[in-house]
Design an enzyme around this catalytic site. Sequence first.
Site, PDB file in Angstrom:
ATOM      1  N   ASP A 197       0.508  18.613 -16.210  1.00  0.00           N
ATOM      2  CA  ASP A 197      -0.013  19.834 -16.808  1.00  0.00           C
ATOM      3  C   ASP A 197      -1.528  19.831 -16.656  1.00  0.00           C
ATOM      4  O   ASP A 197      -2.095  18.988 -15.949  1.00  0.00           O
ATOM      5  CB  ASP A 197       0.430  19.958 -18.268  1.00  0.00           C
ATOM      6  N   LYS A 257       7.082  20.715 -12.964  1.00  0.00           N
ATOM      7  CA  LYS A 257       6.535  20.294 -14.250  1.00  0.00           C
ATOM      8  C   LYS A 257       7.585  20.449 -15.345  1.00  0.00           C
ATOM      9  O   LYS A 257       7.843  19.513 -16.109  1.00  0.00           O
ATOM     10  CB  LYS A 257       5.289  21.107 -14.602  1.00  0.00           C
TER      11      LYS A 257
END
Length: 207
Positions: free
Chosen positions: A137, A119
């Site tokens: 996310d 991420k």
Amino acid sequence: MPANAVIVDDILAQAYPDARCELDFSSPFELLVATVLSAQTTDVRVNQVTPELFARFAGPKEMAAAKRSELEEILRPLGFFRAKTTSLLGLSVALVEGFAGEVPANLADLVSLPGVGRKTANVVLGNAFGVPGITVDTHVGRLSRRLGYTAETDPLKVERDLMALLPEERWTDACHRLIFHGRRCCTARRPACEACPVAQLCPRVGV
């Protein structure tokens, strides 16, 4: 029936023309650090801390030489500040020793850094280097399931499903738009379906 991801993205692009990374940064290193710090806290709070942090430790070399106590004191308002201090010291040393003090512009090297996962790496690649990537996310994962793009909960599987649904050139900005929508309209506790610009395409309106 899942929503058409491209059509939804077109609508969200009109609804949120200013959608962008909400972390303040002026270099790939600053974005890398800010993204690592954003775990378990808000971008707003990170942006309150990073001006002092970057004024005192402008780059990997300076941060690698920082005293742990100094970093912890600056990061204390963020929570988990000891673990975040460890990550910043580790990644700074790794950048100095392994990459001549430069943030690498590829996924494999980025995820080799302490405290950096896919991420964070995709945030840095997409926003500092212009390399398209899917950033999964909590908002992107939640909205992707709500819109029927995926049934997966594992971020890597969600990432792969979204990559298959959206053209590569849209990946980074589409994630920004989903994050904006998740924060401003389709919230976890009480989604504002009556005000949602993509409500007619959402299979879970009102749920």
